[in-house]
Every structure is written in C-alpha cells, then in structure tokens.
Design a protein around this motif. Sequence first.
Motif, short mmCIF file in Angstrom:
data_model
loop_
_atom_site.label_atom_id
_atom_site.label_comp_id
_atom_site.label_asym_id
_atom_site.label_seq_id
_atom_site.Cartn_x
_atom_site.Cartn_y
_atom_site.Cartn_z
N UNK A 68 89.12 114.19 111.20
CA UNK A 68 89.45 112.81 111.49
C UNK A 68 88.96 111.92 110.36
N UNK A 69 89.86 111.14 109.80
CA UNK A 69 89.48 110.18 108.77
C UNK A 69 89.38 108.80 109.39
N UNK A 70 88.41 108.05 108.95
CA UNK A 70 88.22 106.69 109.44
C UNK A 70 87.63 105.85 108.32
N UNK A 71 87.65 104.54 108.50
CA UNK A 71 87.09 103.66 107.49
C UNK A 71 86.48 102.43 108.12
N UNK A 72 85.51 101.90 107.42
CA UNK A 72 84.88 100.65 107.78
C UNK A 72 85.19 99.68 106.65
N UNK A 73 86.16 98.83 106.85
CA UNK A 73 86.60 97.93 105.79
C UNK A 73 85.52 96.95 105.37
#
Length: 121
Positions: A68-73
């Motif tokens: 799972x890829x995720x990001x915190x902008x």
Amino acid sequence: QVQLVESGGGLVQPGGALRLSCAASGSIFANNVMGWYRQAPGKQRELVATITSGGRTNYADSVKGRFTISRDNAENTVYLQMNSLKPEDTAVYYCNCKVWRGWSPTAYDYWGQGTQVTVSS
C-alpha cells in the motif's frame, strides 16, 4: 532541486512486513507524482507503486493486494507498507518524484539513493 531520503529497509522473513518511508524536500511543485521502484541484480528497475498529489494510486500486478502506497502532502513524505513479503520482493527500493514546474509539459525525475529490502528465511 528535490532531495529524497529513504528509510525502513532491512531483512525480513517471508510473510513478514516492512514500511518504507521517503521524505522529500526542495523545490516540490503542486503537480507531482511520487512512487517506489525496485531493482534486483541483473534486472531492470521496475515500477512498484505510484501516487499522485491528488491521492490516485497505481500498483504493479505483482504487489497489488500486498503493498500500500500513501503520502502525507503536508510533510512531503511517501510511504510504502509492504505486507506478506516474498523472497522475490528482495531488491533495492528507490523513491521517485516526478515534478512538473509551472505549465511546462516536461517532467523532471528525482531519485533517492535506495534502501535494501531482503526477504529470506
């Protein structure tokens, strides 16, 4: 310029899990795509997963359902949660950032130095 710093790699047994992190800094524009690629010895670097600034994700078939890829902008950080790891996941994992500056159609690629993931009994 964009600087990418990866962390989280290591040795894990088959079936185990790791979470990779990539912290980006520098001239990051709003229109960007971040992702993870991997390269094993003797093989081409291959796409693992990408995520757009809007949160749209894309996965390689080999990892779909496990990673799972995720990001915190706000923090300009991208993560890769890797579950149910297999020996064939062993590779150097690289963080990538594609940036479009202004209205130019040309994308600029930036890469981290890579972090080793080894899946072995």
